[in-house]
Motif scaffolding. Structure first.
Motif, PDB file in Angstrom:
ATOM      1  N   MET A   1       0.807  -1.181   0.000  1.00  0.00           N
ATOM      2  CA  MET A   1       0.000   0.000   0.000  1.00  0.00           C
ATOM      3  C   MET A   1       0.858   1.256   0.000  1.00  0.00           C
ATOM      4  O   MET A   1       0.500   2.243  -0.603  1.00  0.00           O
ATOM      5  N   ALA A   8      -3.749   1.903   6.647  1.00  0.00           N
ATOM      6  CA  ALA A   8      -3.107   0.633   6.335  1.00  0.00           C
ATOM      7  C   ALA A   8      -3.416  -0.411   7.404  1.00  0.00           C
ATOM      8  O   ALA A   8      -3.481  -1.586   7.120  1.00  0.00           O
ATOM      9  N   GLY A  11      -8.008  -0.252   7.613  1.00  0.00           N
ATOM     10  CA  GLY A  11      -8.707  -0.494   6.368  1.00  0.00           C
ATOM     11  C   GLY A  11      -9.587   0.648   5.900  1.00  0.00           C
ATOM     12  O   GLY A  11      -9.888   1.577   6.640  1.00  0.00           O
ATOM     13  N   ARG A  36      -9.131  -2.677  -4.160  1.00  0.00           N
ATOM     14  CA  ARG A  36      -8.449  -3.937  -4.462  1.00  0.00           C
ATOM     15  C   ARG A  36      -9.448  -5.060  -4.710  1.00  0.00           C
ATOM     16  O   ARG A  36      -9.209  -5.943  -5.522  1.00  0.00           O
ATOM     17  N   VAL A  37     -10.561  -5.040  -3.937  1.00  0.00           N
ATOM     18  CA  VAL A  37     -11.574  -6.090  -4.056  1.00  0.00           C
ATOM     19  C   VAL A  37     -12.955  -5.459  -3.960  1.00  0.00           C
ATOM     20  O   VAL A  37     -13.200  -4.618  -3.088  1.00  0.00           O
ATOM     21  N   HIS A 110     -15.118 -12.395   6.464  1.00  0.00           N
ATOM     22  CA  HIS A 110     -14.306 -12.431   5.248  1.00  0.00           C
ATOM     23  C   HIS A 110     -14.035 -11.019   4.728  1.00  0.00           C
ATOM     24  O   HIS A 110     -12.921 -10.704   4.305  1.00  0.00           O
ATOM     25  N   GLU A 113     -11.304  -9.559   6.724  1.00  0.00           N
ATOM     26  CA  GLU A 113     -10.014 -10.121   6.291  1.00  0.00           C
ATOM     27  C   GLU A 113      -9.534  -9.445   5.017  1.00  0.00           C
ATOM     28  O   GLU A 113      -8.356  -9.103   4.887  1.00  0.00           O
ATOM     29  N   LEU A 114     -10.454  -9.250   4.068  1.00  0.00           N
ATOM     30  CA  LEU A 114     -10.083  -8.617   2.805  1.00  0.00           C
ATOM     31  C   LEU A 114      -9.624  -7.180   3.025  1.00  0.00           C
ATOM     32  O   LEU A 114      -8.742  -6.688   2.309  1.00  0.00           O
ATOM     33  N   ASP A 116      -7.795  -6.160   5.282  1.00  0.00           N
ATOM     34  CA  ASP A 116      -6.380  -6.204   5.660  1.00  0.00           C
ATOM     35  C   ASP A 116      -5.480  -6.081   4.440  1.00  0.00           C
ATOM     36  O   ASP A 116      -4.331  -5.657   4.548  1.00  0.00           O
ATOM     37  N   GLY A 117      -6.011  -6.445   3.258  1.00  0.00           N
ATOM     38  CA  GLY A 117      -5.212  -6.436   2.036  1.00  0.00           C
ATOM     39  C   GLY A 117      -5.344  -5.172   1.205  1.00  0.00           C
ATOM     40  O   GLY A 117      -4.739  -5.064   0.148  1.00  0.00           O
ATOM     41  N   GLY A 118      -6.140  -4.217   1.652  1.00  0.00           N
ATOM     42  CA  GLY A 118      -6.305  -2.974   0.894  1.00  0.00           C
ATOM     43  C   GLY A 118      -7.746  -2.506   0.901  1.00  0.00           C
ATOM     44  O   GLY A 118      -8.578  -3.017   1.659  1.00  0.00           O
ATOM     45  N   VAL A 120     -11.504  -2.035   0.142  1.00  0.00           N
ATOM     46  CA  VAL A 120     -12.586  -2.938  -0.226  1.00  0.00           C
ATOM     47  C   VAL A 120     -13.826  -2.098  -0.521  1.00  0.00           C
ATOM     48  O   VAL A 120     -14.110  -1.138   0.186  1.00  0.00           O
TER      49      VAL A 120
END
Length: 153
Positions: A1, A8, A11, A36-37, A110, A113-114, A116-118, A120
């Motif tokens: 990121m 970061a 979220g 990202r998602v 879920h 969790e997503l 955490d990756g960028g 959403v």
């Protein structure tokens, strides 16, 4: 990121409706927000608008590097939507009950969790999040992630 701010860690959640938008405009908005998602929270991910049904939308998103997840468990039952849009308390309560199901609880976990990756995004039809069940999904997620940033697009 690449950022060192709290975003970061906690979220960012985008709430977006495709009402009145083309698939190209929607994808451009998602890219602008660094999504990202995309989480599709429609019970049935079908649309009369070209490119906005599940398969075509997921393909358009994949072409620009955005992931697609459909969480049916977060959808608002069809017979509850008109009352929900009208702001009827019993329709809102009924949807909150939907979120208590095991499948919905798992879907919400879920989404966290997503995050955490960028960034959403939650997608449904209604442009105004206040008229859409996304509003309640966002509120529920904020209980899990009180420090997350929320952007209504």
């Amino acid at each position: 990121m690449g950022t060192s701010d709290t975003t970061a860690v906690t979220g960012t959640l985008i709430s977006i409706g495709y009402e009145g938008k083309t698939v190209d405009y929607l994808v451009a908005q998602l890219l602008q927000q660094d999504v990202r998602v995309l989480i599709d929270v429609r019970l049935t991910p079908l649309s009369r608008k070209p490119g906005l049904s599940k398969v075509k939308l997921s393909e358009a998103l994949a072409a620009v590097g955005i992931g697609y997840v459909h969480h049916r468990a977060l959808g608002n039952p069809k017979d509850n939507r008109a009352g929900f849009r009208a702001g009827e308390p019993q329709s809102r309560a009924r949807y909150r009950d939907v979120l208590e199901s095991t499948a919905a609880t798992d879907a919400l976990a879920h989404v966290c969790e997503l995050m955490d990756g960028g960034v959403v995004a939650l997608l449904c039809f209604e442009l105004d999040h206040a008229e859409c069940h996304r509003d309640i999904v966002v509120r529920r997620l904020m209980k899990e992630r009180p420090g997350a940033a929320v952007v209504h697009v």
